[in-house]
Design an enzyme around this catalytic site. Structure first.
Site, PDB file in Angstrom:
ATOM      1  N   LYS A 297     -12.909  -4.527  -3.940  1.00 37.75           N
ATOM      2  CA  LYS A 297     -13.712  -5.246  -2.859  1.00 37.75           C
ATOM      3  C   LYS A 297     -14.336  -3.920  -2.109  1.00 37.75           C
ATOM      4  O   LYS A 297     -16.316  -3.892  -2.427  1.00 37.75           O
ATOM      5  CB  LYS A 297     -13.051  -6.211  -1.663  1.00 37.75           C
ATOM      6  N   GLU A 319     -19.788 -14.060   2.750  1.00 35.41           N
ATOM      7  CA  GLU A 319     -18.347 -14.437   3.166  1.00 35.41           C
ATOM      8  C   GLU A 319     -17.094 -13.770   2.157  1.00 35.41           C
ATOM      9  O   GLU A 319     -17.493 -13.446   1.757  1.00 35.41           O
ATOM     10  CB  GLU A 319     -18.825 -15.599   2.324  1.00 35.41           C
ATOM     11  N   SER A 584      -5.286  -6.598  -8.736  1.00 31.93           N
ATOM     12  CA  SER A 584      -6.797  -6.227  -7.808  1.00 31.93           C
ATOM     13  C   SER A 584      -6.945  -5.898  -6.418  1.00 31.93           C
ATOM     14  O   SER A 584      -7.832  -6.070  -5.226  1.00 31.93           O
ATOM     15  CB  SER A 584      -7.712  -7.641  -7.744  1.00 31.93           C
TER      16      SER A 584
END
Length: 608
Positions: A297, A319, A584
């Protein structure tokens, strides 16, 4: 390039003309300039081409009389003027109803003010390298120079473009680019084109355009921007600015500098010996979990935060579900002195509380969302509501969801993952292309980054693994592709979980990051186009897979990533297949869930 389908013009045709015409390029160019090695002759008659292939005559300071004569004789669709023809000369041809492409030779000292007087008479411009011989040099000019071009006439990009430039072209963007002009880098000798290389290039160009967003913001039947009027200015501003900015030299230089020195890229591509023995294939893990903040991210948050600053924004809203995007955003905001507000469902706050503490420590304001199921969908709803009433904010969406241009923008920024995989595989295996790339998928940011640079190569099998929750035959699932239908969610047309009345159904997954009732529109299109194979893993299967990786390789994966690992047993690998699985994120945030399962599972193992 990714915002529109680029036209292809093949110039310098002299031999194998009809063979190349069969590949259906958009334009074919024939040079009527005696000093060129590709000169076809004044009396040359162009053979019949395939329909929709535009015949273009290329001239250099030729007399008006000869241009008209050759044009009429060959029924040319376009006249390309590659010399020092004046605006007055162009005006005379324009008045003869000829469609003109005026070429300009570009170097560091070129001023685009020079094109102004040609604008009323030209259909397109063509920007080529500055050479003495009027083209065909096989050399490029600095494409960043085109950032200075801001006039209305669309242009062809020309000069030294070869088959190895496909990725560079794919990542190049300009609001006025119309097509690319290719010539000497695709030749066996002057005028004789390499049919294999050209066919490959044209097919790749057409194929990749099926998977990326078009100029209207759609991926086939999916995508778009279904937004309230209050957000129209913000979305339009993003659509106009983001591509130009993130493809600029200045952005790329700063972005990659921060990724290297702050986020810790490139992340390792780790070969798993024991995992490979178990699954009978050569399995690599792309370790996005080793990024600063513990997931992929951070790539996106850094890229979008730089864009926000470019747009003059000082407040970021976001969010989060699993908290990984929230932590990455809070981290980036702390680094770049930006105010940060994070919306997070109450349910997710409880199951990812360590990430909540991290966000608060980084200076972010975490707003609990108590509506709906109190998960990611509801956090997105609240973030959008806040954005409507605070349009001065920048909404930093963490996945390939939302109105255009967010899905493509997040995919573009996350493409660093597959860019690195290609380089690292080349070093380790001697080839940039694996047999399989496997990634978990909720909204799709991790999968988009992992698949991005392999979409145009059909030899690479792309596998996305959805969260099945308690099973795709139950009502406790988050598998939007397997259990959903076409509808609008958070500003775009996509596949989502909904009832017969179009009401969004609650999703369920043990993984907060995959607990979302929809999927990005890019992936809805990839499903329809059958480019990506979608599998699914249940909560139980993901926990078992996470346990297995922990014990075999000493890596605790995020629950999201464990869904991808769980699918490996369902893929029929061959012994020498090279497989890349993207991790991830890391599993620290999920350690309490794992602990309960590990305790139970270890007990069950001992009892059996």
């Amino acid at each position: 390039m990714k915002c529109k389908s680029l036209k292809i013009k093949i110039c310098g045709m002299k031999f194998n003309i009809q063979e190349i015409s069969d590949f259906l390029p958009d334009f074919m160019g024939f040079i009527f300039y005696p000093n060129s090695p590709r000169f076809v002759g004044i009396d040359f008659l162009i053979p019949k081409l395939k329909k929709k292939v535009f015949k273009t005559g290329v001239f250099v300071n030729e007399s008006e009389k000869n241009v008209l004569k050759i044009s009429q004789k060959n029924q040319l669709d376009f006249i390309q003027l590659h010399g020092t023809e004046s605006p007055f000369y162009c005006e005379k041809l324009f008045k003869k109803r000829l469609k003109l492409i005026k070429a300009f030779r570009i170097d560091d000292f070129f001023s685009f003010k020079n094109v102004v007087d040609y604008i009323p008479f030209c259909t397109y411009f063509l920007f080529d390298n500055n050479t003495i011989n009027y083209g065909g040099s096989g050399k490029k000019f600095c494409w960043e120079k085109l950032d200075e071009y801001n006039f209305k006439i669309p242009f062809f990009l020309s000069g030294g473009i070869g088959i190895k430039d496909f990725d560079k072209i794919k990542n190049f963007s300009h609001s006025k680019i119309f097509g690319i002009d290719i010539n000497s880098r695709f030749e066996i000798f002057p005028g004789k084109k390499d049919d294999i290389a050209l066919n490959t290039f044209i097919k790749k160009n057409k194929r990749i355009m099926k998977y990326f967003v078009d100029k209207n913001g759609y991926y086939g039947e999916f995508g778009g921007a279904f937004i309230p009027e209050m957000l129209h200015h913000n979305i339009t501003e993003l659509q106009d600015q983001y591509k130009k900015f993130i493809t600029s030299f200045e952005f790329q230089k700063l972005y990659k500098k921060i990724l290297k020195n702050y986020a810790g890229r490139p992340t390792p591509l780790f070969f798993c010996k024991k995992y490979s023995d178990k699954y009978k294939a050569k399995i690599y893990l792309k370790r996005e979990d080793l990024n600063h903040t513990g997931s992929h991210k951070i790539n996106n948050s850094i890229g979008q935060a730089l864009l926000a600053k470019q747009l003059g924004k000082k407040k970021i809203i976001a969010e989060t579900g699993a908290g990984q995007h929230g932590v990455a955003t809070a981290t980036t905001c702390a680094l770049m002195n930006l105010e940060c507000i994070i919306f997070m469902g109450e349910t997710d706050i409880h199951r990812q509380y360590t990430n909540v503490l991290r966000m608060k420590s980084l200076g972010a304001k975490v707003i609990p969302v108590c509506s709906g199921d109190k998960t990611l969908k509801d956090a997105v709803n609240e973030a959008i509501r806040y954005w409507i009433s605070h349009p001065e904010s920048y909404y930093l969406i963490g996945s390939t969801v939302g109105p255009h241009p967010y899905p493509q923008m997040v995919a573009d920024i996350q493409s660093i993952i597959s860019e690195e995989i290609k380089i690292q595989l080349k070093e380790k295996e001697g080839s940039s292309f694996p047999n399989y790339v496997v990634a978990c998928i909720g909204g799709g940011s991790n999968a988009a980054g992992s698949f991005y640079h392999f979409l145009d190569n059909d030899s690479v099998n792309l596998v996305a693994v959805e969260a099945a929750g308690l099973g795709v035959n139950t009502k406790k699932t988050a598998a939007s592709i397997h259990c959903g239908s076409r509808g609008i969610l958070h500003g775009s047309m996509t596949m989502l979980l909904q009832n017969e009345d179009g009401q969004v159904l609650p999703a369920h997954s043990i993984s907060a990051g995959l607990d979302y009732p929809g999927i990005g529109p890019m992936f809805a299109n990839l499903f329809v186009k059958k480019r990506v194979n979608f599998l699914h893993s249940t909560d139980e299967e993901a926990l078992q897979a996470g346990y297995e990786l922990t014990r075999l390789e000493g890596i605790i994966p995020a629950l999201e990533s464990s869904h991808a690992l769980a699918a490996l047993k369902n893929i029929p690998f061959k012994k020498m297949d090279v497989v890349v699985v993207t991790l991830s994120g890391r599993g620290d945030k999920d350690i309490n869930v794992y602990d309960k399962f590990f305790t139970k599972f270890s007990g069950d193992e001992q009892n059996t």
